[in-house]
Scaffold this motif. Structure first.
Motif, mmCIF file in Angstrom:
data_model
loop_
_atom_site.group_PDB
_atom_site.id
_atom_site.type_symbol
_atom_site.label_atom_id
_atom_site.label_comp_id
_atom_site.label_asym_id
_atom_site.label_seq_id
_atom_site.Cartn_x
_atom_site.Cartn_y
_atom_site.Cartn_z
ATOM 1 N N GLY A 60 0.786 -1.244 0.000
ATOM 2 C CA GLY A 60 0.000 0.000 0.000
ATOM 3 C C GLY A 60 0.810 1.281 0.000
ATOM 4 N N SER A 61 2.095 1.214 0.425
ATOM 5 C CA SER A 61 2.914 2.432 0.508
ATOM 6 C C SER A 61 3.472 2.866 -0.850
ATOM 7 C CB SER A 61 4.100 2.215 1.460
ATOM 8 O OG SER A 61 3.650 1.887 2.739
ATOM 9 N N PHE A 62 3.298 2.033 -1.886
ATOM 10 C CA PHE A 62 3.946 2.313 -3.166
ATOM 11 C C PHE A 62 2.923 2.711 -4.215
ATOM 12 C CE2 PHE A 62 6.148 -1.030 -0.836
ATOM 13 C CZ PHE A 62 7.437 -0.518 -0.748
ATOM 14 N N ASP A 63 3.273 3.743 -5.003
ATOM 15 C CA ASP A 63 2.358 4.107 -6.092
ATOM 16 C C ASP A 63 2.558 3.148 -7.263
ATOM 17 O OD1 ASP A 63 4.558 4.949 -7.627
ATOM 18 O OD2 ASP A 63 4.379 7.023 -6.946
ATOM 19 N N SER A 64 1.657 3.235 -8.254
ATOM 20 C CA SER A 64 1.658 2.264 -9.354
ATOM 21 C C SER A 64 2.957 2.323 -10.151
ATOM 22 C CB SER A 64 0.457 2.500 -10.266
ATOM 23 O OG SER A 64 0.498 3.828 -10.772
ATOM 24 N N GLN A 65 3.541 3.536 -10.271
ATOM 25 C CA GLN A 65 4.787 3.694 -11.024
ATOM 26 C C GLN A 65 5.924 2.909 -10.364
ATOM 27 O OE1 GLN A 65 4.670 5.183 -13.990
ATOM 28 N NE2 GLN A 65 6.729 4.378 -14.244
ATOM 29 N N TRP A 66 5.985 3.017 -9.021
ATOM 30 C CA TRP A 66 7.016 2.288 -8.266
ATOM 31 C C TRP A 66 6.830 0.786 -8.441
ATOM 32 C CZ3 TRP A 66 10.844 1.764 -4.428
ATOM 33 C CH2 TRP A 66 11.661 2.896 -4.279
ATOM 34 N N LEU A 67 5.589 0.341 -8.296
ATOM 35 C CA LEU A 67 5.325 -1.098 -8.396
ATOM 36 C C LEU A 67 5.679 -1.621 -9.786
ATOM 37 C CD1 LEU A 67 1.943 -1.301 -6.437
ATOM 38 C CD2 LEU A 67 4.196 -1.999 -5.637
ATOM 39 N N LYS A 68 5.394 -0.794 -10.802
ATOM 40 C CA LYS A 68 5.660 -1.200 -12.187
ATOM 41 C C LYS A 68 7.157 -1.371 -12.454
ATOM 42 C CE LYS A 68 2.462 0.858 -14.589
ATOM 43 N NZ LYS A 68 1.829 1.923 -15.402
ATOM 44 N N SER A 69 7.954 -0.506 -11.798
ATOM 45 C CA SER A 69 9.401 -0.536 -12.071
ATOM 46 C C SER A 69 10.170 -1.395 -11.068
ATOM 47 C CB SER A 69 9.959 0.893 -12.062
ATOM 48 O OG SER A 69 9.791 1.466 -10.772
ATOM 49 N N SER A 70 9.464 -2.126 -10.204
ATOM 50 C CA SER A 70 10.114 -2.941 -9.165
ATOM 51 C C SER A 70 9.905 -4.429 -9.417
ATOM 52 C CB SER A 70 9.545 -2.602 -7.786
ATOM 53 O OG SER A 70 9.759 -1.249 -7.464
ATOM 54 N N GLN A 71 10.872 -5.204 -8.944
ATOM 55 C CA GLN A 71 10.727 -6.661 -8.874
ATOM 56 C C GLN A 71 10.029 -6.955 -7.549
ATOM 57 O OE1 GLN A 71 14.492 -8.603 -8.325
ATOM 58 N NE2 GLN A 71 13.725 -10.642 -8.826
ATOM 59 N N ILE A 72 8.916 -7.676 -7.604
ATOM 60 C CA ILE A 72 8.159 -7.965 -6.382
ATOM 61 C C ILE A 72 8.293 -9.456 -6.072
ATOM 62 C CG2 ILE A 72 5.888 -7.959 -5.278
ATOM 63 C CD1 ILE A 72 5.196 -5.568 -7.142
ATOM 64 N N LEU A 73 8.739 -9.753 -4.850
ATOM 65 C CA LEU A 73 8.934 -11.139 -4.425
ATOM 66 C C LEU A 73 8.171 -11.398 -3.127
ATOM 67 C CD1 LEU A 73 12.807 -11.438 -5.004
ATOM 68 C CD2 LEU A 73 11.000 -12.339 -6.493
ATOM 69 N N SER A 74 7.583 -12.574 -3.026
ATOM 70 C CA SER A 74 6.899 -12.970 -1.790
ATOM 71 C C SER A 74 7.855 -13.766 -0.909
ATOM 72 C CB SER A 74 5.681 -13.846 -2.114
ATOM 73 O OG SER A 74 4.669 -13.061 -2.694
ATOM 74 N N VAL A 75 7.748 -13.545 0.395
ATOM 75 C CA VAL A 75 8.577 -14.276 1.355
ATOM 76 C C VAL A 75 7.649 -14.995 2.325
ATOM 77 C CG1 VAL A 75 10.416 -14.141 3.060
ATOM 78 C CG2 VAL A 75 10.352 -12.484 1.185
ATOM 79 N N GLN A 76 7.845 -16.313 2.398
ATOM 80 C CA GLN A 76 6.971 -17.104 3.268
ATOM 81 C C GLN A 76 7.758 -18.269 3.856
ATOM 82 O OE1 GLN A 76 3.292 -18.013 1.293
ATOM 83 N NE2 GLN A 76 2.764 -19.601 2.774
ATOM 84 N N ALA A 77 7.883 -18.268 5.170
ATOM 85 C CA ALA A 77 8.526 -19.375 5.914
ATOM 86 C C ALA A 77 9.866 -19.796 5.302
ATOM 87 C CB ALA A 77 7.574 -20.566 5.984
ATOM 88 N N GLY A 78 10.751 -18.800 5.061
ATOM 89 C CA GLY A 78 12.085 -19.112 4.551
ATOM 90 C C GLY A 78 12.107 -19.504 3.086
ATOM 91 N N ARG A 79 11.088 -19.124 2.344
ATOM 92 C CA ARG A 79 11.064 -19.332 0.900
ATOM 93 C C ARG A 79 10.756 -18.004 0.197
ATOM 94 N NH1 ARG A 79 6.865 -21.820 -0.585
ATOM 95 N NH2 ARG A 79 7.540 -22.166 -2.733
ATOM 96 N N ILE A 80 11.455 -17.746 -0.887
ATOM 97 C CA ILE A 80 11.244 -16.511 -1.655
ATOM 98 C C ILE A 80 10.830 -16.900 -3.070
ATOM 99 C CG2 ILE A 80 12.317 -14.404 -2.539
ATOM 100 C CD1 ILE A 80 14.274 -14.544 -0.176
ATOM 101 N N PHE A 81 9.734 -16.320 -3.546
ATOM 102 C CA PHE A 81 9.225 -16.686 -4.875
ATOM 103 C C PHE A 81 8.451 -15.511 -5.477
ATOM 104 C CE2 PHE A 81 6.418 -18.043 -1.481
ATOM 105 C CZ PHE A 81 5.163 -17.567 -1.852
ATOM 106 N N SER A 82 8.289 -15.554 -6.785
ATOM 107 C CA SER A 82 7.507 -14.514 -7.461
ATOM 108 C C SER A 82 6.030 -14.829 -7.255
ATOM 109 C CB SER A 82 7.803 -14.507 -8.961
ATOM 110 O OG SER A 82 9.151 -14.151 -9.169
ATOM 111 N N PRO A 83 5.239 -13.812 -6.827
ATOM 112 C CA PRO A 83 3.812 -14.064 -6.631
ATOM 113 C C PRO A 83 3.141 -14.319 -7.987
ATOM 114 C CG PRO A 83 4.301 -11.728 -6.351
ATOM 115 C CD PRO A 83 5.616 -12.421 -6.532
ATOM 116 N N GLU A 84 2.044 -15.045 -7.941
ATOM 117 C CA GLU A 84 1.327 -15.328 -9.201
ATOM 118 C C GLU A 84 0.795 -14.038 -9.800
ATOM 119 O OE1 GLU A 84 1.202 -18.214 -10.663
ATOM 120 O OE2 GLU A 84 2.363 -19.146 -9.038
#
Length: 373
Positions: free
Chosen positions: A349-373
Motif C-alpha cells: 500500500g505504501s507504493f504508487d503504481s509507477q514504483w510497483l511497475k518498475s520494481s521486482q516484487i517477491l513474496s517471502v513465506q517461511a524461509g522461501r522466496i518466490f515470485s507471486p502469481e
C-alpha cells in the motif's frame, strides 16, 4: 554497483534459497517473521562482515545445522566479483573472493557497499552512545576497510589492559607500574588512530546530513552533528593526540585502578546530535526523531557514493510503515533508480503504481522466496 544474485544455505530460517535480482528496486513482501529481514541481514554481512542485530555466528546458522553460507555475485564498474561467507557453529568463519579463500578478512571488505535502514535505527537517536559509535564504525569500515583492522587492534589492547587492571586492583608495585605504562602507550597509539578517523568521518558526514534534514523538515529545524571524543582532538597530529591521550590516562589512573577498568579512550566517545540546539534524544516527537534518522541514512548513502565512486545498495527493512506520507515521499524520491534498493514490507500500500511497475516484487513465506502469481 549491482547485486546480481544471492544464495543462502542454512542461513537463519533459509534452507537453500537463490534470488536473482532483475530490477533496480526489489520489494520483498510477506508477514512478519517469515525471513524478509534475514535476507537483508545477509547482504549487510557481505558488505560489512557485521550485523546490526549484533548476532553471534552460531545464531546466524539454521537450527540443528553446523555450517551456513552466503554467496553472491556483484557487478561493479571494474568487473564482476563472487563473494562467499561460510559460518561455522563451532569454529571461525571464512570468506572467499572469486573462489579464493582470503587469509585476511579485511581483503573481503569494500567489494560490496550497502546502507541498512531499519526500525532499530531509531536507537541512533534514542539509545546510548554505544549505538552511535557502532553505527559510525560500520560506516567507516565501508569508507576505509583498513579501519576494521585498526578498530580490532584497539579493542584487543583495551581488553588486555582491562584484564591487567582487574588482576592488579589498587596495587602499585614497580613492575606493575612499568607494565601499565606499556599498556598506556599501546592504548594511546591504537586509540588515537580510531578517534582521528571517526572525527574526520563526522566532519564529512555532518554537512550532508544537515542538508538532508533541512530538506525533509522544510527548513524548520537545524541539525547539528558533532564528534565528542573522550580525549581532546584540538591538535589532530597523531603524536599530539597520543600525548593528550597519555596525559588524560595519568589523571584517571587512580580511578581506573580502583574500578579495574579503562576510563579513557574512544570506547567512551559520543556523537552528539542536536536539533535547534536541543539534544535530539529529548527533542520533539517520534516523527521528528525519524526525520533525523532518515537524514543520517541518506547522508551515509551520499558519503559512501562520494568516497567509493559508485552508489551503494540501500536496504530498507520495514521502515516505510514507520514514516508519515511526507517522509515516505522524500525517501522514495531520493532513491529513484539511483541506488539498487531492497525493501521489505508487509503490504504494498505504501507504493504508487509507477514504483510497483518498475520494481521486482517477491513474496517471502517461511524461509522461501518466490515470485507471486
Amino acid at each position: 554497483m549491482y547485486l546480481k544474485t544471492i544464495q543462502l544455505r542454512q542461513f537463519r530460517n533459509y534452507q537453500e534459497q537463490r534470488v536473482d535480482f532483475s530490477a533496480p528496486k526489489t520489494i520483498l513482501v510477506g508477514n512478519n517473521a517469515q525471513g524478509k529481514s534475514n535476507l537483508l541481514e545477509a547482504v549487510e554481512l557481505l558488505a560489512t562482515l557485521r550485523s546490526h542485530r549484533n548476532s553471534r555466528d552460531r545464531d546466524l546458522i539454521k537450527e540443528s545445522e553446523l555450517v551456513g553460507q552466503i554467496t553472491a555475485t556483484v557487478e561493479r564498474q571494474n568487473g564482476v566479483s563472487d563473494l562467499s561467507i561460510t559460518l561455522r557453529r563451532n569454529g571461525r568463519r571464512s570468506v572467499a573472493l572469486n573462489s579464493e579463500t582470503l587469509r585476511r578478512q579485511l581483503d573481503f571488505l569494500g567489494v560490496l557497499n550497502a546502507v541498512e535502514f531499519s526500525s532499530l535505527d531509531l536507537d541512533l537517536v534514542r539509545g546510548g552512545p554505544e549505538q552511535r559509535r557502532h553505527w559510525l564504525d560500520t560506516l567507516l569500515i565501508q569508507l576505509e576497510p583498513i579501519y576494521a583492522y585498526i578498530l580490532q587492534q584497539y579493542n584487543q589492547v583495551l581488553r588486555q589492559r582491562n584484564a591487567f587492571l582487574k588482576r592488579n586492583l589498587e596495587s602499585a608495585s614497580k613492575n606493575e607500574a612499568q607494565e601499565l605504562a606499556l599498556w598506556n602507550v599501546q592504548l594511546a597509539t591504537t586509540g588515537s588512530r580510531v578517534a582521528r578517523r571517526r572525527s574526520r568521518a563526522v566532519e564529512r558526514l555532518a554537512p550532508i546530513a544537515q542538508a538532508w534534514h533541512s530538506s525533509i523538515s522544510g527548513s524548520t529545524e537545524i541539525l547539528e552533528m558533532k564528534y565528542a571524543p573522550n580525549v581532546p582532538l584540538e591538535q589532530n597530529e597523531p603524536e599530539q593526540v597520543q600525548q593528550a591521550f597519555l596525559a588524560k590516562l595519568e589523571t584517571r589512573e587512580v580511578a581506573e585502578q580502583h574500578q579495574g577498568t579503562t576510563l579513557v579512550g574512544p570506547h567512551r566517545d559520543e556523537i552528539e546530535l542536536t536539533i535547534n540546539q536541543t539534544p535530539a534524544r529529548s527533542y520533539g516527537s517520534q516523527g521528528q526523531q525519524r526525520t533525523l534518522v532518515l537524514a543520517l541514512k541518506l547522508a551515509e548513502l551520499k558519503l559512501i557514493e562520494e568516497v567509493v565512486g559508485e552508489a551503494p545498495l540501500l536496504l530498507l527493512d520495514d521502515v516505510l510503515a514507520e514514516l508519515d506520507l511526507n517522509r515516505q515521499n522524500q525517501l522514495l524520491d531520493a532513491i529513484q533508480d539511483r541506488f539498487q534498493t531492497l525493501i521489505t514490507t508487509t503490504h504494498l500500500g505504501s507504493f504508487d503504481s509507477q514504483w510497483l511497475k518498475s520494481s521486482q516484487i517477491l513474496s517471502v513465506q517461511a524461509g522461501r522466496i518466490f515470485s507471486p502469481e
